[in-house]
Design a protein around this motif. Structure first.
Motif, PDB file in Angstrom:
ATOM      1  N   GLY A  11      15.724   0.751   2.369  1.00 31.06           N
ATOM      2  CA  GLY A  11      17.011   0.027   2.580  1.00 31.06           C
ATOM      3  C   GLY A  11      17.027  -0.675   4.132  1.00 31.06           C
ATOM      4  N   PRO A  12      18.029  -1.186   4.603  1.00 25.68           N
ATOM      5  CA  PRO A  12      18.229  -1.708   5.907  1.00 25.68           C
ATOM      6  C   PRO A  12      18.037  -0.895   6.956  1.00 25.68           C
ATOM      7  N   LYS A  13      18.493   0.596   6.846  1.00 23.94           N
ATOM      8  CA  LYS A  13      18.435   1.498   7.721  1.00 23.94           C
ATOM      9  C   LYS A  13      17.180   2.099   8.033  1.00 23.94           C
ATOM     10  N   SER A  14      16.324   2.104   6.984  1.00 28.12           N
ATOM     11  CA  SER A  14      14.869   2.561   7.095  1.00 28.12           C
ATOM     12  C   SER A  14      14.135   1.359   7.943  1.00 28.12           C
ATOM     13  N   ALA A  73       5.950  -3.720   2.167  1.00 27.44           N
ATOM     14  CA  ALA A  73       7.190  -4.125   3.177  1.00 27.44           C
ATOM     15  C   ALA A  73       8.023  -5.058   2.370  1.00 27.44           C
ATOM     16  N   PRO A  74       9.209  -5.273   2.911  1.00 29.07           N
ATOM     17  CA  PRO A  74      10.328  -6.073   2.206  1.00 29.07           C
ATOM     18  C   PRO A  74       9.919  -7.555   2.069  1.00 29.07           C
ATOM     19  N   ASP A  75       8.713  -8.027   2.511  1.00 27.65           N
ATOM     20  CA  ASP A  75       8.243  -9.238   2.122  1.00 27.65           C
ATOM     21  C   ASP A  75       7.206  -9.263   1.145  1.00 27.65           C
ATOM     22  N   GLY A  76       7.060  -8.009   0.622  1.00 24.23           N
ATOM     23  CA  GLY A  76       6.216  -7.888  -0.595  1.00 24.23           C
ATOM     24  C   GLY A  76       4.689  -7.767  -0.158  1.00 24.23           C
ATOM     25  N   THR A  77       4.254  -7.698   1.113  1.00 28.71           N
ATOM     26  CA  THR A  77       3.054  -7.364   1.477  1.00 28.71           C
ATOM     27  C   THR A  77       2.708  -5.844   1.612  1.00 28.71           C
TER      28      THR A  77
END
Length: 208
Positions: A11-14, A73-77
């Motif tokens: 999530g955003p907090k992490s 990561a959030p971008d999928g990498t």
């Protein structure tokens, strides 16, 4: 006591917490360089040491058993913030930013005074570590990820710190679970300073 930090996974907090951790690691790198170059007097050194001891105790009060792991990561990498070469959350890391170029990889690198071995030059073990990582990245980029089996390093010229350099590596051949790669650390004009070749073995457990 060592405990795992509480956070909202994914999530955003992490992500905000990880960004703060990376910022702390970056500041710690600056501290490490400052310690290596400091000409402060004894009293100041003693005072700073006491302050750092207090800060260390605060961080140790809530700590994890191992560095930050591999994760998506959030971008999928795939990222590894705890890695000793590329980990933005690891104060030991430069951190090196590796670009994939087909079956090869490239990274711009500027070593710091903290990396000194011979006077005014980078320690040979640091150069070997960087090249080992890049060779492994090149092998992975070629679709044959593996563990280092052998690493051969040829030191041609002293590697300076404080100057922009270019590190590259490329896959050379594969044979079954064995894959070879070659790499170098060079001046921006292409003059090679350190060259390396490596054999990487793909663990049977990684095979489909």
């Amino acid at each position: 006591m060592t405990t795992e930090p509480t956070m909202t996974e994914g999530g955003p907090k992490s992500e905000e917490r990880l960004a703060a951790l990376c910022a702390l690691a970056g500041q710690t790198r600056e501290l490490m360089d400052a310690v290596a170059l400091s000409e402060a007097g004894q009293a100041e050194l003693v005072a700073v040491t006491a302050e750092l001891a207090a800060i260390t105790a605060r961080l140790n009060a809530v700590s994890r058993a191992t560095p930050q792991p591999f994760e998506i990561a959030p971008d999928g990498t795939l990222r590894h913030l705890g890695n000793a070469v590329t980990g933005a959350a690891n104060p030991h890391a430069l951190p090196l930013v590796v670009e994939r170029l087909g079956a090869g990889v490239r990274a711009e690198v500027t070593f710091r005074p903290l990396h000194e071995g011979p006077p005014s030059a980078v320690h040979g073990g640091i150069s070997a570590m960087i090249l080992d990582h890049l060779l492994g990245q090149a092998v992975a980029a070629a679709g044959s990820a593996g563990m280092t089996g052998t690493l051969s390093v040829r030191y041609g010229k002293p590697v300076p710190y404080g100057e922009p350099l270019v590190a590259t590596a490329e896959h050379t051949r594969s044979e079954g679970r064995k894959t070879w790669a070659a790499g170098r650390i060079a001046l921006p004009d292409g003059t090679a300073l350190v060259e390396a070749t490596g054999l990487f073995i793909t663990p049977s457990a990684w095979l489909p």
